[in-house]
Write a protein that holds these residues in place. Structure first.
Motif, short mmCIF file in Angstrom:
data_model
loop_
_atom_site.label_atom_id
_atom_site.label_comp_id
_atom_site.label_asym_id
_atom_site.label_seq_id
_atom_site.Cartn_x
_atom_site.Cartn_y
_atom_site.Cartn_z
N ALA A 145 -14.13 81.35 64.14
CA ALA A 145 -13.20 80.23 63.92
C ALA A 145 -12.82 80.08 62.46
CB ALA A 145 -13.81 78.94 64.45
N LYS B 87 -6.86 85.66 69.10
CA LYS B 87 -6.31 86.01 67.78
C LYS B 87 -7.38 86.56 66.85
CE LYS B 87 -2.66 82.63 68.33
NZ LYS B 87 -2.32 81.22 68.19
N PRO C 98 -6.45 75.91 64.65
CA PRO C 98 -6.46 76.56 65.96
C PRO C 98 -5.79 75.72 67.04
CG PRO C 98 -8.66 75.79 65.37
CD PRO C 98 -7.80 75.62 64.16
N SER C 99 -5.48 76.40 68.13
CA SER C 99 -4.78 75.78 69.24
C SER C 99 -5.58 74.63 69.85
CB SER C 99 -4.51 76.86 70.30
OG SER C 99 -3.84 76.33 71.39
N THR C 100 -6.91 74.78 69.90
CA THR C 100 -7.72 73.69 70.46
C THR C 100 -7.45 72.38 69.72
OG1 THR C 100 -9.49 74.71 69.16
CG2 THR C 100 -9.72 74.81 71.53
N SER D 9 -0.41 73.27 63.08
CA SER D 9 -0.73 74.62 63.54
C SER D 9 0.24 75.68 63.01
CB SER D 9 -0.77 74.67 65.07
OG SER D 9 0.49 74.28 65.57
N HIS E 61 -8.73 77.27 73.85
CA HIS E 61 -9.77 78.07 73.19
C HIS E 61 -9.54 79.56 73.43
CE1 HIS E 61 -13.61 79.07 71.47
NE2 HIS E 61 -14.02 79.63 72.59
N ASP F 91 -7.00 80.74 71.06
CA ASP F 91 -7.59 80.93 69.72
C ASP F 91 -8.40 82.22 69.65
OD1 ASP F 91 -6.48 78.59 68.78
OD2 ASP F 91 -8.21 77.38 69.37
#
Lengths: 591, 591
Positions: free
Chosen positions: B28, B377, B103-105, B92, B371, B374
């Motif tokens: 992360a 990536k 991150p997308s979360t 984002s 998640h 994310d």
């Protein structure tokens, strides 16, 4: 645009609810099948040609309040006038007061049609009907002489005044009061809310039925009396006299049924008359007002259930028509040119069939309930009791199941329309908005469920519900001997469904007898859903069995059994968990 | 009033979706749990304190159109300005263009909060986000230099122009056209409908992303290109230049999200500029516009799913608060004075727990999907592919299941409020109205189901879905070894549920391989529901297992398992009936 499904309704009344049998056996007075057809045909015409075209106008304009007066949408007054001139309000009233005294099945069929045309319009006569029933059962001859004929004809409308801000589902908390006067009348004081058509411009007078407490009344529900309070007092010669001390102080802005004015009514504020207090007259006995209300409530609850059916029918028709017109994408079963009408897409078919099956299942339950009401007025005392209890048993299911599916079907209808469904001009969303209130008023569906499990299942020590299940069993027996392959696995699934319903019923009966109220209350709603689901499924079978060679009906029964009734066992499990499954989780809900 | 459930969301992201693990394992970047908490806390404050208070104003005023200009509700412009000034739009976006690259979360968590505050407000950045993704993945450096920074900051907003009257779900039918110009630009002509925030007064410029066909483009979806078309052309110095030939010709009157302008956009009508044709620039390759759109669509679909969660959360909070205040009737579990708060009634508890459990189940699915995005990536190619496919698999379920329960939960919320729920000022009905569109846009939930069964299940020859089920199995394994009695029968029911889901998956795989498309399409929606139900139930177990000693979570898991997931077998049966159960009934639907 809605077209009243006259043949479908006639089939449901005659062959599912049982009117044809009743006629054959002499239980339906002078009624003939031809007369039934003729009345349904004419009512259907009025609903389709006169009411339905006013749906959007009513929704868009709504009713408005200015200086205590309510103006209904453009054309509404004329529509109502045409409707009572057609004699439609008088359909089920007593003959000696100008009514046609037609059975409840027919009255409910007509109710379905008016409400499918526009639920906001259909609400007005529904309230008047309640007043008519109260008058018929409980009003003195003097009161009847003054008001009854005009209520039966619809020349005047009725309103029902129960709810107060602190007293909704719990009428024990009601505070409005009634002071006896020397002349035998009463002066009424208090505020009532959510009063449907409590004020409007369609008729010269309105007769409010009002629940209030006498000065010496006991607390709780046993201290409530019912009064008739006219908007305008009536002179001895029948002409309208002074304005009574009651007025509309506000209209609610609602999600739906915009044309139907939902009024806050103020009684006894001193705005009108020589001294404060709205003049009213007792209906029935003192402190027995809630009993009088219960007389009406059964019918009113059934009528609300019928509203659910009505909206479901209208939404289904609209969605099917749209799906035949709208073209998008390809489908394996479409071999025409270009994009396929979306009715050829399996997922759309599933949606449309769900709409259709739920509508017909709910309709069958409602008309079976109406038929039971009719049968309860004929034959021996034993017969009357049997059918009266049957009607009581089916009433909460008819109300709750039909209004639940009414909202579900209307929402599926929006979905079928895609993006257009969300646009108000399309007219699919109005059904969803209008339908939503039917799950709430006349006792929320949660209240219906509690009524079902606590009051209705125990009737005649369980014999009432047992006899009903026997009847369902006998339909399944017929189904078992049917050779129609279009039924698919219906027999097995419906039989399992009934078994689940019986098991859940036994479980509830045990818990009730053991005084384990929390389990009974916890199980009420899934039980009610299970009851509606299984009854509805078996009625679809009955409907198909009654029309030999009609594979369409058998196929619809199959669809419903294999895609809906197969959820019965899960519902049974939910019932039989009682409160165990959520007692510990519920603690987190309390502030 | 809505308060962002910061702790609950943090728990879902960290312990159910897996962000904590990712942080621990170095997947992360520089993100820490503290940073996550801090961002969620701040976003929660903005959503609760700034956006939520504007919900009703937005709904009541709506956006209005006059002379081609849209005026958003009072205070909306300032709200948006405060929001971008807080840096929230840039959460984002890529760092080199001013974004925070979170991150997308986290982006989805923030999205949930904005939309729970007001979905009509939250829609605007959601569309801009789509434009940002399109620019990031496909735009030329020249285009990026002009537009990208302002899109990332939210100084300018984006709009997505796909739908045309004849082309909704089926984009192959799209007719808008783009004519290449000598200078490398294009002139765009056509009409687009249902364009969210296609025109508004909150920013100086709007960048429209438009799908159109080149003159020599092949028919169908392989002949569609994507263009960036600004409302105002941009001068070389970055200042705004001439008005481009695009305008808003109409706003839709919608069931909900009234503040969000839904525009009909006219391109190339000659209203502005020296000659007809809106000037645009190609994004990505010619005829590959739909692929560019698909890049965004996954995220957009997930974001719409999150809208479902958002509305469900807001509706649940409101209903629980109301149930703690409103008093009606008696309850066995209430020993206070007078009437019981309705939260003590078992039937109300069932409703509230259903709302709560559905919300948390859907949230878990959405954040698990985020998640996966994310994780796709980072790491090896194999890892990236694994997680990318996982995200693709979960996207339709996240979108459809969450928006279905969004509407369901909002409707239950109305019911809990009783008569008040139907009154607009109460603010319960707005959730129901707003939620309804989320089941329709970004691909109807029926389209999602077809995507799931036809495109997603076959990924990596079924290994993607198999690996997902393995993960669910491992959660169940943990559950089996848990000694927490509050789980009740969760283990058995969730295990049966997963078994049903696997069986249904196998059935679909077989039918797909056999080319029996009609069965696959017929089964799509019940399969998708089953997928969401079982995943959601198992995630509730995971959520409870992750917080040792938290009996509340285990109890909620139990409630959901015993009252909802136990319907899994019936859904499996519906799937495995395929088209058989309704093929013959469907014939009656065709005109």
């Amino acid at each position: 645009m809605y077209r009243a499904p006259v043949d479908e309704i006639a089939h449901a009344i005659k062959h599912v609810a049982g009117l044809s049998n009743a006629i054959d056996n002499g239980h339906a007075g002078e009624l003939s099948e031809d007369l039934v057809d003729a009345i349904l045909e004419e009512a259907g015409k009025f609903a389709s040609d006169e009411i339905a075209p006013m749906l959007m106008v009513g929704d868009q304009h709504g009713s408005t309040l200015k200086d205590g007066s309510v103006t209904t949408p453009p054309g509404w007054k004329e529509l109502y006038r045409n409707w009572i001139d057609g004699g439609w309000n008088a359909l089920s009233g007593p003959e000696e007061f100008g009514g046609q005294n037609l059975p409840s099945t027919l009255a409910m069929a007509a109710t379905e049609m008016w409400n499918a045309g526009s639920m906001a319009f259909g609400l007005c006569p529904m309230l008047t009907m309640g007043a008519i029933e109260a008058f018929e059962a409980h009003a003195s001859d003097e009161l009847k002489a003054i008001y009854f004929e005009k209520l039966v004809s619809g020349e005047w409308t009725g309103s029902m005044n129960l709810t107060e801000p602190q007293a909704g589902s719990d009428l024990a908390a009601l505070k409005s009061r009634a002071e006896p006067q020397d002349d035998g009348s009463y002066r009424i004081f208090g505020q009532k809310i959510y009063i449907t058509y409590g004020e409007h411009d369609m008729t010269d007078n309105i007769v409010h039925l009002v629940l209030a407490r006498l000065p010496d009344a006991p607390a709780g529900t046993r201290g409530i009396s019912l009064f008739a309070v006219p908007k305008f007092l009536v002179n001895e010669d029948g002409s309208l006299g002074e304005r009574n001390d009651v007025f509309c102080s506000g209209l609610e802005h609602k999600l739906g049924v915009h044309a139907s004015p939902t009024c806050t009514m103020i009684y006894g504020d001193g705005k009108f008359g020589d001294k404060p207090g709205a003049i009213g007259w007792l209906i029935g006995e003192e402190n027995r007002g809630l009993n009088c209300m219960f007389t009406m409530m059964n019918n009113a609850r059934l009528a609300v259930g019928v509203q659910g059916v009505a909206i479901a029918e209208a939404a289904t028709q609209k969605a099917i028509a749209f799906a035949n017109e709208r073209k998008q994408g390809k489908s394996p079963s479409w071999d025409g040119e270009g994009m396929a009408p979306i009715v050829y897409h399996p997922d759309i078919q599933r949606n449309l069939l769900t709409m259709k099956a739920l509508t017909q299942a709910a309709r069958a339950i409602c008309y079976s309930c109406a038929h039971a009401i009719d049968m309860s007025k004929t034959g021996s005392d034993e017969d009357r009791k049997f059918w009266s209890e049957r009607a009581s048993l089916l009433t909460p299911v008819a109300k709750a199941y039909s209004t639940d599916i009414g909202s579900d079907v209307a929402s599926i209808g929006v979905q079928v329309h895609g993006g257009m469904g969300f646009i108000e001009e399309t007219g699919a969303a109005i059904f969803m908005r209008d339908a939503r209130i039917a799950q709430i008023y006349e006792g929320t569906n949660g209240i219906q469920a509690i009524d079902l499990v606590q009051r209705k299942l125990p009737m005649s020590d369980g014999q009432c519900v047992a006899a009903y299940f026997d009847e369902l069993d006998s339909i399944l027996e017929q189904l078992r001997t049917s050779n129609e392959p279009a039924f698919g696995n219906s027999t097995a699934i419906l039989s399992d469904g009934l078994k689940a319903l019986k098991s859940a019923t036994d479980w509830l009966t045990e818990k009730s007898k053991a005084g384990e109220t929390q389990h009974v209350l916890a199980a009420a709603t899934p039980y009610q859903t299970l009851f509606g689901l299984v009854s509805g499924g078996i009625y679809l079978a009955k409907s198909a069995l009654a029309s030999s060679g009609a594979k369409d009906r058998a196929a619809l029964c199959r669809f419903f059994a294999e895609n809906h009734v197969n959820g019965a066992v899960a519902l049974q499990n939910r019932v039989e968990q009682g409160a165990d499954s959520f007692e510990s989780a519920a603690a987190s809900l309390v502030d």
